[in-house]
Design a protein around this motif. Sequence first.
Motif, PDB file in Angstrom:
ATOM      1  N   GLY A   1       0.814  -1.211   0.000  1.00  0.00           N
ATOM      2  CA  GLY A   1       0.000   0.000   0.000  1.00  0.00           C
ATOM      3  C   GLY A   1       0.843   1.254   0.000  1.00  0.00           C
ATOM      4  O   GLY A   1       0.508   2.242  -0.671  1.00  0.00           O
ATOM      5  N   ASP A   2       1.949   1.234   0.754  1.00  0.00           N
ATOM      6  CA  ASP A   2       2.864   2.377   0.757  1.00  0.00           C
ATOM      7  C   ASP A   2       3.492   2.578  -0.619  1.00  0.00           C
ATOM      8  O   ASP A   2       3.663   3.721  -1.068  1.00  0.00           O
ATOM      9  N   GLU A   3       3.826   1.473  -1.286  1.00  0.00           N
ATOM     10  CA  GLU A   3       4.407   1.576  -2.623  1.00  0.00           C
ATOM     11  C   GLU A   3       3.404   2.195  -3.604  1.00  0.00           C
ATOM     12  O   GLU A   3       3.774   3.036  -4.440  1.00  0.00           O
ATOM     13  N   ILE A   4       2.141   1.777  -3.504  1.00  0.00           N
ATOM     14  CA  ILE A   4       1.116   2.342  -4.391  1.00  0.00           C
ATOM     15  C   ILE A   4       0.945   3.830  -4.113  1.00  0.00           C
ATOM     16  O   ILE A   4       0.852   4.651  -5.036  1.00  0.00           O
ATOM     17  N   ARG A   5       0.935   4.193  -2.825  1.00  0.00           N
ATOM     18  CA  ARG A   5       0.785   5.611  -2.474  1.00  0.00           C
ATOM     19  C   ARG A   5       1.975   6.424  -2.990  1.00  0.00           C
ATOM     20  O   ARG A   5       1.801   7.536  -3.506  1.00  0.00           O
ATOM     21  N   ALA A   6       3.165   5.898  -2.845  1.00  0.00           N
ATOM     22  CA  ALA A   6       4.356   6.612  -3.310  1.00  0.00           C
ATOM     23  C   ALA A   6       4.283   6.869  -4.810  1.00  0.00           C
ATOM     24  O   ALA A   6       4.619   7.967  -5.287  1.00  0.00           O
ATOM     25  N   VAL A   7       3.853   5.871  -5.584  1.00  0.00           N
ATOM     26  CA  VAL A   7       3.770   6.045  -7.035  1.00  0.00           C
ATOM     27  C   VAL A   7       2.641   7.019  -7.387  1.00  0.00           C
ATOM     28  O   VAL A   7       2.793   7.841  -8.300  1.00  0.00           O
ATOM     29  N   CYS A   8       1.518   6.943  -6.674  1.00  0.00           N
ATOM     30  CA  CYS A   8       0.435   7.913  -6.905  1.00  0.00           C
ATOM     31  C   CYS A   8       0.943   9.336  -6.696  1.00  0.00           C
ATOM     32  O   CYS A   8       0.668  10.242  -7.495  1.00  0.00           O
ATOM     33  N   GLN A   9       1.687   9.528  -5.623  1.00  0.00           N
ATOM     34  CA  GLN A   9       2.214  10.859  -5.330  1.00  0.00           C
ATOM     35  C   GLN A   9       3.228  11.293  -6.380  1.00  0.00           C
ATOM     36  O   GLN A   9       3.237  12.452  -6.807  1.00  0.00           O
ATOM     37  N   ALA A  10       4.076  10.370  -6.811  1.00  0.00           N
ATOM     38  CA  ALA A  10       5.058  10.690  -7.844  1.00  0.00           C
ATOM     39  C   ALA A  10       4.370  11.032  -9.162  1.00  0.00           C
ATOM     40  O   ALA A  10       4.798  11.952  -9.877  1.00  0.00           O
ATOM     41  N   VAL A  11       3.307  10.300  -9.500  1.00  0.00           N
ATOM     42  CA  VAL A  11       2.562  10.581 -10.732  1.00  0.00           C
ATOM     43  C   VAL A  11       1.911  11.964 -10.662  1.00  0.00           C
ATOM     44  O   VAL A  11       1.913  12.716 -11.651  1.00  0.00           O
ATOM     45  N   CYS A  12       1.370  12.313  -9.497  1.00  0.00           N
ATOM     46  CA  CYS A  12       0.772  13.646  -9.327  1.00  0.00           C
ATOM     47  C   CYS A  12       1.819  14.739  -9.500  1.00  0.00           C
ATOM     48  O   CYS A  12       1.570  15.757 -10.162  1.00  0.00           O
ATOM     49  N   LEU A  13       2.989  14.539  -8.918  1.00  0.00           N
ATOM     50  CA  LEU A  13       4.067  15.515  -9.075  1.00  0.00           C
ATOM     51  C   LEU A  13       4.503  15.630 -10.532  1.00  0.00           C
ATOM     52  O   LEU A  13       4.696  16.730 -11.064  1.00  0.00           O
ATOM     53  N   SER A  14       4.668  14.488 -11.190  1.00  0.00           N
ATOM     54  CA  SER A  14       5.087  14.486 -12.587  1.00  0.00           C
ATOM     55  C   SER A  14       4.080  15.217 -13.458  1.00  0.00           C
ATOM     56  O   SER A  14       4.452  16.024 -14.318  1.00  0.00           O
ATOM     57  N   SER A  15       2.792  14.960 -13.227  1.00  0.00           N
ATOM     58  CA  SER A  15       1.758  15.617 -14.028  1.00  0.00           C
ATOM     59  C   SER A  15       1.698  17.111 -13.733  1.00  0.00           C
ATOM     60  O   SER A  15       1.459  17.913 -14.638  1.00  0.00           O
ATOM     61  N   SER A  16       1.914  17.497 -12.483  1.00  0.00           N
ATOM     62  CA  SER A  16       1.863  18.912 -12.110  1.00  0.00           C
ATOM     63  C   SER A  16       2.999  19.702 -12.742  1.00  0.00           C
ATOM     64  O   SER A  16       2.884  20.904 -12.983  1.00  0.00           O
ATOM     65  N   LEU A  17       4.107  19.033 -12.986  1.00  0.00           N
ATOM     66  CA  LEU A  17       5.264  19.687 -13.592  1.00  0.00           C
ATOM     67  C   LEU A  17       5.195  19.714 -15.116  1.00  0.00           C
ATOM     68  O   LEU A  17       6.053  20.302 -15.762  1.00  0.00           O
ATOM     69  N   HIS A  18       4.181  19.032 -15.682  1.00  0.00           N
ATOM     70  CA  HIS A  18       4.033  19.009 -17.141  1.00  0.00           C
ATOM     71  C   HIS A  18       3.712  20.416 -17.626  1.00  0.00           C
ATOM     72  O   HIS A  18       2.762  21.049 -17.141  1.00  0.00           O
ATOM     73  N   PRO A  19       4.462  20.953 -18.581  1.00  0.00           N
ATOM     74  CA  PRO A  19       4.252  22.353 -18.987  1.00  0.00           C
ATOM     75  C   PRO A  19       2.942  22.600 -19.720  1.00  0.00           C
ATOM     76  O   PRO A  19       2.442  23.719 -19.727  1.00  0.00           O
ATOM     77  N   GLU A  20       2.367  21.555 -20.368  1.00  0.00           N
ATOM     78  CA  GLU A  20       1.187  21.770 -21.197  1.00  0.00           C
ATOM     79  C   GLU A  20      -0.098  21.228 -20.571  1.00  0.00           C
ATOM     80  O   GLU A  20      -1.175  21.738 -20.860  1.00  0.00           O
ATOM     81  N   ALA A  21      -0.001  20.175 -19.758  1.00  0.00           N
ATOM     82  CA  ALA A  21      -1.203  19.540 -19.208  1.00  0.00           C
ATOM     83  C   ALA A  21      -1.033  19.298 -17.711  1.00  0.00           C
ATOM     84  O   ALA A  21      -0.827  18.172 -17.281  1.00  0.00           O
ATOM     85  N   PRO A  22      -1.096  20.362 -16.887  1.00  0.00           N
ATOM     86  CA  PRO A  22      -0.933  20.175 -15.439  1.00  0.00           C
ATOM     87  C   PRO A  22      -2.081  19.387 -14.840  1.00  0.00           C
ATOM     88  O   PRO A  22      -3.179  19.312 -15.397  1.00  0.00           O
ATOM     89  N   LEU A  23      -1.820  18.785 -13.686  1.00  0.00           N
ATOM     90  CA  LEU A  23      -2.811  17.953 -12.995  1.00  0.00           C
ATOM     91  C   LEU A  23      -3.936  18.826 -12.453  1.00  0.00           C
ATOM     92  O   LEU A  23      -3.700  19.770 -11.694  1.00  0.00           O
ATOM     93  N   THR A  24      -5.175  18.533 -12.862  1.00  0.00           N
ATOM     94  CA  THR A  24      -6.328  19.312 -12.413  1.00  0.00           C
ATOM     95  C   THR A  24      -7.395  18.393 -11.851  1.00  0.00           C
ATOM     96  O   THR A  24      -7.442  17.202 -12.152  1.00  0.00           O
ATOM     97  N   GLY A  25      -8.273  18.970 -11.014  1.00  0.00           N
ATOM     98  CA  GLY A  25      -9.382  18.230 -10.444  1.00  0.00           C
ATOM     99  C   GLY A  25     -10.668  18.500 -11.180  1.00  0.00           C
ATOM    100  O   GLY A  25     -10.681  18.984 -12.319  1.00  0.00           O
ATOM    101  N   ALA A  26     -11.811  18.209 -10.507  1.00  0.00           N
ATOM    102  CA  ALA A  26     -13.114  18.388 -11.141  1.00  0.00           C
ATOM    103  C   ALA A  26     -13.386  19.855 -11.471  1.00  0.00           C
ATOM    104  O   ALA A  26     -14.101  20.163 -12.427  1.00  0.00           O
ATOM    105  N   SER A  27     -12.810  20.764 -10.694  1.00  0.00           N
ATOM    106  CA  SER A  27     -13.015  22.198 -10.921  1.00  0.00           C
ATOM    107  C   SER A  27     -12.088  22.768 -11.982  1.00  0.00           C
ATOM    108  O   SER A  27     -12.114  23.975 -12.238  1.00  0.00           O
ATOM    109  N   GLN A  28     -11.246  21.893 -12.591  1.00  0.00           N
ATOM    110  CA  GLN A  28     -10.266  22.295 -13.598  1.00  0.00           C
ATOM    111  C   GLN A  28      -9.173  23.199 -13.028  1.00  0.00           C
ATOM    112  O   GLN A  28      -8.435  23.830 -13.781  1.00  0.00           O
ATOM    113  N   GLN A  29      -9.080  23.264 -11.701  1.00  0.00           N
ATOM    114  CA  GLN A  29      -8.014  24.009 -11.057  1.00  0.00           C
ATOM    115  C   GLN A  29      -6.862  23.063 -10.727  1.00  0.00           C
ATOM    116  O   GLN A  29      -7.089  21.914 -10.356  1.00  0.00           O
TER     117      GLN A  29
END
Length: 435
Positions: free
Chosen positions: A350-378
């Motif tokens: 479970g910790d490994e899954i959480r770590a990868v989820c967090q890493a994926v969120c960070l990677s997506s947030s750093l994407h210059p064209e498609a940042p990580l957004t929620g339902a509000s598009q923020q």
Amino acid sequence: MEKDTSLVLATEKYGCGESWRYLVKDGAMERKRDGSEGGTRGSSVVGVFKSVFLPQGYPESVSDDYLQYQFWDTVQAFSSSLSGTLATQASLKGVGVGNQEATVAAATVTWLLRDGTGMLGRILFAWRKGSKLDSEAKKWRLFADVLNDIAMFMEILAPNFPACFTLIVCTAGIFKSIVGVAGGATRAALTVHQARRDNMADISAKDGSQETLVNLAGLLISLVLIPLVTDNPLLTLSLFLLFTILHLYANYKAVRSVVMETFNEARLSIVLHQYLRDGRILSPVEANQREPVFLEFRKTVPVKLGVRLKEVVQSPEELNLALKNNNMPFLLSVKNGCVCVCLGPEASVGDEIRAVCQAVCLSSSLHPEAPLTGASQQPLIQKRQSHWEMVCDSHKLMDQIFNPFLKGVEAAGWQINRTLLDWDEWRVEWKAKSS
């Protein structure tokens, strides 16, 4: 109509197939099959075919995608067998078969060089990419078949370039050795997925029987093809292109039909992004349909799992920053354009899954064209001047969403007791944050 007054002593069933009853009639015990269709496994033509070519207990003993995958795998094996025949004929012609001026020594040297370079290629590929073949089995399976077609195409063209013949066939030999490693390893990974009763050996053996039957059919057709294509390079090339198109299409359909219930980085990222957008958990079937099956050689912000501590922090101050708002047995940072994750020895699945989820969120947030957004598009993680502030925000985001997300994926049919996440072997114990 006379009513059957026989006493039923027992009933028996073979898998999900035939059902039988044991009756007492006139003082004797009789065995009677329920219904009038079918026959015992092994007592009819269909039953013998199933017994020889399908795993025992089929279909309960295999995954739901087994039949569709095996159908397309059979089609690709048949077309590959015919393409291989054309390539072999061209190779034999290139080394001098049928040419009175060719020497046995020259042909032998060419063959030995091809095999030798292939052996080296096999060792090097297994060393560099062996650990990737489990986590990305579908991508490497398709890659292996594409590379196999390229190798056979080179062998067919090689006789037209006698000055470079040895170089071309040696290069093709390297490609085929890579195909052997990648194809065999990914086949084993898919067999693990298909086996539902710890019956990997049976599935593998029956898969070998199916492939042997297909190769035998290809051999018989090849006996007709070879006299037609001899001394006709245009027909050889045309048939090869036809078989190659069929081979690649069947391989694509085969890997697309596989439905893995375990997470790799791609499937976990797809499910997590959908959950963050609208709160919906994708089923294994939906996520596998979206999973890319072609190798991606460029990633904007790649994720590296199980790295050494020095790839995450370089000073005590950075270690304190990595531990801020973090009570988990892993550390994250953004270094050299990568999201790096350092794992502790006590980390659970479970910790490994959480770590990868967090890493994926960070990677997506750093994407210059498609940042990580929620339902509000923020943006869920705001871009900041310091990557450590973004790491801290990612911890807060996981504290909010991870537990309901993990319960949701388990309810949707995903396996969370094991994963196919590509962790390296480094494990680090660190001291708690200093005062």
